[in-house]
Design a protein around this motif. Structure first.
Motif: not given
Length: 292
Positions: A58-69
């Motif tokens: 679900e690319v729509e609901h991707a969330y950031q876990i670090s500055d680059t990830e």
């Protein structure tokens, strides 16, 4: 071309194993709803079992876990569906038709997350075993206890089966959904019952010398022993059975009484009752039998 390898669940091995990807199809969308989807046909590298794998990101609901990830929520469905950490019952083909059919439907319900039906089915499997063994009683509580007193299962096994009965009753009368962990343990208990009553019983035949308590088993062994003698020979059971007398020693009095009754009624004609006398160094007189 290098074959792609992944980790996936194998329903035969009962755990995550290395798989090779035999075929793969990709789909993606960045319009109204963003997603990536992969359909795969995979093969376990340990046992060659094939499965179909649906990986939905679900690319729509991707969330950031670090500055680059970024973390993309991903769901993976493997078909046929499986029960986690469960291996197929080895020797299932030994089960009576109805017992086997109910057991398979329990697995199907569990696989499809129909946990109430699975709970009912486990209770139904125990009922089916009692029916097949002709263990009667006005309710399942009594029938489970009779399974133990008849020697089919141990007292400890009976205690566990009562737990299956409680769970099935809750599912039937209170429409109470059992937890997955409860069902996993309950399934192991029922599979132990099936293995003990049917599968091991078949597998030990002619491979391991076990105690004989039933007349049909006694008669089967007697028939084999009689082939070693000739018409007119007169011997007691201990002489006919030789070292295998150890297999019937504890039940010999009851089994021999039934044998003589069947000889008297004409149901058994391969033997006739002979003299009652000592045999070798026996302390007591023994009933001898004459081969016809």
């Amino acid at each position: 071309m290098t074959t792609k390898k992944i980790k996936s669940h194998c329903r035969y091995c009962g755990q995550d194993t290395n798989h090779s990807v035999l075929s793969e199809h990709n789909e993606s969308s960045r319009d109204e709803y963003s997603f990536d989807r992969v359909y795969q046909i995979v093969e376990c590298l340990g046992c060659d079992t094939k499965s179909f794998r649906d990986v939905f990101e679900e690319v729509e609901h991707a969330y950031q876990i670090s500055d680059t990830e970024w973390e993309v929520p991903t769901s993976i469905t493997v078909y046929p569906r499986f029960i986690k950490d469960h291996r197929s019952l080895d020797g299932e083909y030994y089960l009576p038709s109805l017992v086997g059919r109910i057991y398979k439907e329990v697995l199907l319900a569990f696989q499809e997350d129909a946990l109430i039906l699975a709970g009912l089915g486990l209770r139904g499997t125990v009922e089916a075993v009692c029916n097949d063994l002709e263990v009667s009683g006005r309710n399942l509580e009594i029938r489970i206890s009779k399974l133990a007193t008849a020697g089919y299962i141990s007292r400890k096994d009976a205690e566990r089966l009562h737990g299956i009965r409680f769970m099935g009753n809750d599912a039937a009368h209170e429409i109470k959904k059992p937890k997955t962990a409860q069902l996993s343990v309950a399934l192991k208990i029922v599979e132990h019952l099936l293995s003990s009553v049917y599968i091991l019983e078949e597998e030990v035949q002619d491979k391991i010398d076990t105690l004989i308590t039933e007349f049909d088993q006694f008669k089967s062994l007697l028939d084999k022993k009689l082939k070693q003698f000739t018409a007119g020979d007169e011997l007691p059971i201990i002489g006919l059975f030789g070292r295998d007398i150890r297999r019937v020693k504890d039940s010999l009095a009851v089994l021999e009484t039934e044998l003589m009754a069947k000889i008297d009624s004409g149901e058994i004609t391969a033997l006739a009752k002979g003299k009652v006398d000592k045999y070798h160094s026996s302390k007591h007189d023994l009933q001898h039998y004459v081969l016809s």
